[in-house]
Design an enzyme around this catalytic site. Structure first.
Site, PDB file in Angstrom:
ATOM      1  CG  HIS A 172      40.738  37.448  37.345  1.00 45.16           C
ATOM      2  ND1 HIS A 172      39.830  38.483  37.208  1.00 45.16           N
ATOM      3  CD2 HIS A 172      40.740  36.814  36.142  1.00 45.16           C
ATOM      4  CE1 HIS A 172      39.318  38.465  35.992  1.00 45.16           C
ATOM      5  NE2 HIS A 172      39.862  37.464  35.324  1.00 45.16           N
ATOM      6  CG  ASP A 210      39.373  41.112  39.294  1.00 48.38           C
ATOM      7  OD1 ASP A 210      40.508  40.664  39.505  1.00 48.38           O
ATOM      8  OD2 ASP A 210      38.659  40.741  38.335  1.00 48.38           O
ATOM      9  CB  SER A 224      39.701  38.984  32.356  1.00 48.09           C
ATOM     10  OG  SER A 224      38.585  38.162  32.532  1.00 48.09           O
TER      11      SER A 224
END
Length: 481
Positions: free
Chosen positions: A126, A156, A229
């Site tokens: 992402h 992911d 992230s």
């Protein structure tokens, strides 16, 4: 009287001073207590200094740019075409119509870490999704253009390549060795602040989140925020054991719950992305349902552990292996299937063509079913029909047999629920459901269903939206009468 009290107090103070300062048994016992306790507490606290010094240079900041673009906006109502839109416009209805909309340039930031000296970097899918430009910045302020080698949205995971040499490489650990309560640390770029270090403990392992059926997350209380992230999660040996991916938050910021992708899984995905640019997952071909205590009781199990098979896809490895509806899968090889969520994770980690053994509870007996893992080609599609006539039943449902056309469309036989109320509605039966079987017996008529409703409970297999679930219904005494 006052003077005597003052003298007594002074004497007591002098006595106390003499006891503390005079060498002897009392002084020897009392003096070291506080410093020894403080030293012990200090010795137990983790020291992250060396970990950060050695591994900080291997963590990178990833800046992404999505160029300004023009997109076609859909009409307000699905299926509305330009001719119909013009009619509404002519009569002055205030309905938004389709057209082009310009979306301005978008920028974002995330984290990543170096896994090879020649520029392979792992991050979250992402972070780099739909990016037109990727800039990777190292801790020494050098910047490189990044190229995405492959992404896997289901886990992911993404792999990015930069053209560089002799880069600092992080050590990869084993997430399977992690223990709940173990100290861990994260390095990343929250809100764009490079090389920010946060720490905490492992809160839980193999955490299943509703939105992810392929990732057994590591849950921690390490402070993770937007920008973290894709960054690494370290154990105290300085080894990467996870990739920080998600947080649970009602405010948009950290609230004590962060989730990391286990590095064991991430490295498997990385290998496929580097070699093939995509991920191929194992596949068995069963629809499964979570076991509740009520369902476990219906199947004669003591504890609600395992994955309950509700449907077998035609031509699938499961059908070829002889699996049946109502089987409860408790193991894949030597790995336990504790819930319906854990089975897809275990199967997807296997390669097509691998041979495995499924431990299954069938008719209250444990059997072993050999199966050859296939290739995941997506979910099967099925649909149910609608219609008119109805028959009343003590369950609280109005039902009728499926027509031939509806059976072909839904790829099953059974009874269509026209209306659900009473016990059926309370148990979760909905209008539009198809009752396929009762207590393991196929039902094609109201009489078939009624014949299975003579005991204290009935176990229904229901088809809904292409999938199947088991629904146990317990009868009250007055309902049976």
């Amino acid at each position: 009287m006052t003077k005597n009290l003052q003298i007594s107090a002074l004497a007591a103070a002098l006595s106390a001073a003499l006891i503390v300062s005079t060498p002897g048994a009392f002084a020897a016992e009392a003096a070291p207590t506080t410093p020894t306790s403080a030293t012990q507490v200090q010795a137990q606290l983790p020291d992250f200094v060396k970990l950060v010094e050695e591994n900080g240079p291997g963590v990178v900041n990833i800046a992404v740019v999505k160029n300004a673009r023009v997109v076609e906006m859909p009409f307000a109502f699905p299926g509305m075409d330009e001719r119909q839109a013009e009619i509404f416009r002519h009569f002055g209805f205030p309905i938004p119509f389709g057209g082009q909309q310009e979306i301005p340039e978008q920028r974002g930031t995330g984290s990543g870490f170096i896994i090879s000296a020649d520029g392979l970097i792992m991050t979250n899918a992402h972070v780099v999704d739909e990016a037109d430009e990727i800039i990777v910045r190292l801790t020494d302020k050098r910047e490189f253009k990044g190229k995405v080698l492959g992404t896997d949205k289901q886990t992911d995971i993404a792999v990015v390549k930069i053209e560089a040499k002799d880069l600092p490489v992080l050590k990869i650990g084993r997430s399977n060795d992690l223990k709940v309560g173990e100290w861990v640390a994260a390095i990343g770029s929250p809100f764009g602040l490079d090389n920010t270090v946060t720490s905490g403990i492992v809160s839980a392992l193999s955490r299943n989140l509703p939105s992810d059926q392929y990732v057994p997350f590591i849950q921690t209380d390490v402070a993770v925020n937007p920008g973290n992230s894709g960054g690494p999660l370290f154990n105290m040996k300085g080894e990467v054991v996870g990739i920080n991916s998600q947080i649970f938050s009602t405010s948009g910021g950290f609230m004590g719950l962060s989730f990391a992708i286990p590095i064991d899984l991430a490295m498997q995905i990385k290998d496929q992305l580097v070699q093939n640019g995509k991920v191929t997952r194992g596949y068995v071909g069963v629809y499964i349902q979570e076991l509740t205590q009520e369902l476990a009781d219906s199947f004669g199990l003591g504890t609600p552990q395992g994955a309950l098979v509700t449907k077998i896809e035609k031509g699938s490895p499961a059908e070829k292996a002889g699996l049946r509806e109502g089987d409860i899968i408790t193991k894949l090889g030597d790995k336990k299937v504790t819930s319906s969520v854990s089975l897809p994770m275990l199967v997807s980690a296997m390669r097509p063509g691998d041979k495995a053994e499924l431990t299954v509870i069938r008719d209250k007996k444990e059997i072993v079913v050999p199966v050859t893992i296939g290739t995941n080609s997506g979910d099967a599609v099925a649909s149910d029909g609608a219609a008119a006539n109805a028959g009343a039943h003590q369950l609280g449902v109005q039902i009728r047999p499926l027509t031939d056309e509806e059976s072909r469309s839904a790829d099953t036989t059974g009874l269509l629920v026209m209306k659900s109320s009473g016990l059926a509605a309370k148990s979760g039966i909905r209008t539009g459901d198809i009752i396929v079987s009762a207590n393991g017996k196929l039902v094609k008529s109201v009489e078939d269903l009624r014949a299975q409703c003579t005991k204290d409970q009935v176990l229904l297999l229901v088809q809904r939206d292409g999938g199947r679930i088991f629904v146990p219904i317990r009868f009250k005494d007055e309902a049976k009468k």
